[in-house]
Design a protein around this motif. Structure first.
Motif, short mmCIF file in Angstrom:
data_model
loop_
_atom_site.label_atom_id
_atom_site.label_comp_id
_atom_site.label_asym_id
_atom_site.label_seq_id
_atom_site.Cartn_x
_atom_site.Cartn_y
_atom_site.Cartn_z
N LEU A 47 0.83 -1.21 0.00
CA LEU A 47 0.00 0.00 0.00
C LEU A 47 0.86 1.26 0.00
O LEU A 47 0.55 2.24 -0.70
CB LEU A 47 -0.93 -0.02 1.21
N THR A 48 1.94 1.25 0.78
CA THR A 48 2.84 2.41 0.81
C THR A 48 3.50 2.61 -0.54
O THR A 48 3.62 3.75 -1.04
CB THR A 48 3.91 2.22 1.89
N PHE A 49 3.94 1.53 -1.17
CA PHE A 49 4.58 1.63 -2.48
C PHE A 49 3.60 2.19 -3.52
O PHE A 49 3.95 3.08 -4.31
CB PHE A 49 5.08 0.26 -2.92
N VAL A 50 2.39 1.68 -3.52
CA VAL A 50 1.40 2.15 -4.49
C VAL A 50 1.08 3.63 -4.27
O VAL A 50 0.96 4.41 -5.23
CB VAL A 50 0.11 1.29 -4.40
N GLU A 51 0.98 4.04 -3.01
CA GLU A 51 0.65 5.43 -2.71
C GLU A 51 1.75 6.38 -3.18
O GLU A 51 1.47 7.39 -3.85
CB GLU A 51 0.43 5.58 -1.21
N TYR A 52 2.99 6.08 -2.86
CA TYR A 52 4.08 7.00 -3.19
C TYR A 52 4.57 6.84 -4.63
O TYR A 52 5.26 7.73 -5.14
CB TYR A 52 5.24 6.80 -2.22
N ASN A 53 4.24 5.74 -5.28
CA ASN A 53 4.62 5.58 -6.68
C ASN A 53 3.62 6.24 -7.62
O ASN A 53 3.92 6.49 -8.79
CB ASN A 53 4.74 4.09 -7.03
N SER A 54 2.44 6.53 -7.11
CA SER A 54 1.40 7.16 -7.93
C SER A 54 1.60 8.66 -7.99
O SER A 54 2.01 9.30 -7.01
CB SER A 54 0.01 6.84 -7.35
N VAL A 55 1.32 9.23 -9.16
CA VAL A 55 1.40 10.68 -9.31
C VAL A 55 0.25 11.36 -8.60
O VAL A 55 0.40 12.45 -8.03
CB VAL A 55 1.42 11.06 -10.80
N PHE A 56 -0.90 10.72 -8.60
CA PHE A 56 -2.09 11.28 -7.99
C PHE A 56 -2.24 10.77 -6.56
O PHE A 56 -2.16 9.56 -6.32
CB PHE A 56 -3.33 10.91 -8.80
N PRO A 57 -2.45 11.63 -5.59
CA PRO A 57 -2.57 11.22 -4.18
C PRO A 57 -3.88 10.51 -3.91
O PRO A 57 -4.85 10.64 -4.67
CB PRO A 57 -2.48 12.55 -3.43
N SER A 58 -3.91 9.76 -2.82
CA SER A 58 -5.15 9.05 -2.45
C SER A 58 -5.54 9.34 -1.01
O SER A 58 -6.55 10.00 -0.75
CB SER A 58 -4.98 7.55 -2.67
#
Length: 282
Positions: A47-58
């Motif tokens: 989850l941390t990787f997906v959050e910080y790898n994404s350009v758009f925040p969640s």
């Protein structure tokens, strides 16, 4: 892209290490507990990787406003590591664990005064709690609360002295506050100021309210004992970390409100000067 993926992977690894810290330090854990810890750590890392790898925040707030999240993570990691080391020292003492226990005992006894949060945590223990449980809870609560106070003080210095987050460049509200909807209604400045006051008040009250709620619900939940060391560590860590994190969020929201108010003031002053210049006779 490669830099962003590497940074996200490093953050995911650090979060997984945080979650596995008690399991790595404490002896005698069952295989079922180890598997559950590994599963939770893997899920948190992904989850941390997906959050910080994404350009758009969640959901992660202040993602690009360092060192807000780094300071919170460091405080939680220090709390979990120190409590795990102290608890390990009960059954397998070493020079390091003995020194940490001595420091924590001094801090816990110093903060354990009437009506203090540490005293309330000790009082929420069952009447038949052993001396080892009472001693560890006092030491752990005092040490965890001290770490949270240090983290809040450090962040306050960053805001008031080092002018966080303006010193890092332009502040993007959408990226750093993905859960805050500026179009929800009402003035954005007033909403930020209200949220800041609510977060600070809630963070101040939680260390006093949680022990009282646990004490009242003692008949419905299991009392705190040394039989579940990981549960005990995470309970004390959450009791100290969550209020500090909420107060830091309130301070950050208040700072952002001050920045918006200052920008509005400058814009209104510039518009007034431009209007006066236009109205002046040629």
């Amino acid at each position: 892209m490669i830099v962003r993926m590497t940074s996200a992977a490093a953050r995911g690894l650090l979060v997984a290490t945080l979650i596995m810290t008690p399991a790595l330090l404490l002896p005698g854990l069952s295989s079922d507990s180890t598997q559950i810890v590994l599963l939770v750590a893997l899920l948190a890392a992904v989850l941390t990787f997906v959050e910080y790898n994404s350009v758009f925040p969640s959901i992660v707030e202040f993602r690009d406003a360092a060192p807000f999240n780094r300071l919170r993570f460091t405080a939680l990691l220090a709390t979990v590591f120190l409590l795990s080391a102290i608890l390990k020292g009960i059954s397998a003492p070493t020079t390091m664990t003995t020194a940490m226990t001595a420091i924590g005992t001094v801090i816990g006894n110093a903060i354990d005064f009437p009506y203090s949060p540490v005293r309330l945590v000790v009082l929420m223990l069952p009447s038949d709690a052993t001396y080892e449980t009472v001693s560890f809870v006092r030491t752990a609560a005092g040490l965890a609360y001290m770490i949270s106070l240090i983290a809040m003080t450090a962040f306050l210095v960053l805001v008031r002295v080092l002018n966080w987050p303006a010193r890092s460049g332009a502040f993007n509200v959408w990226v750093n506050l993905p859960l805050f909807d500026p179009t929800a209604g009402g003035d954005v400045l007033e909403r930020l100021q209200r949220d800041a006051r609510i977060n600070i008040a809630l963070g101040f009250l939680l260390p006093f309210l949680v022990p009282a709620v646990v004490k009242m619900a003692a008949d419905l939940i299991d009392p705190i004992t040394l039989q579940n060391p990981q549960t005990l560590i995470w309970t004390i860590s959450a009791w100290a970390f969550l209020p500090a994190s909420i107060i830091m969020r309130g301070i950050a929201m208040g700072k952002i409100a001050d920045m918006i108010e200052d920008k509005r003031r400058r814009a209104y002053a510039e518009a007034e000067r431009e209007e006066q210049r236009i109205m002046q006779p040629a």
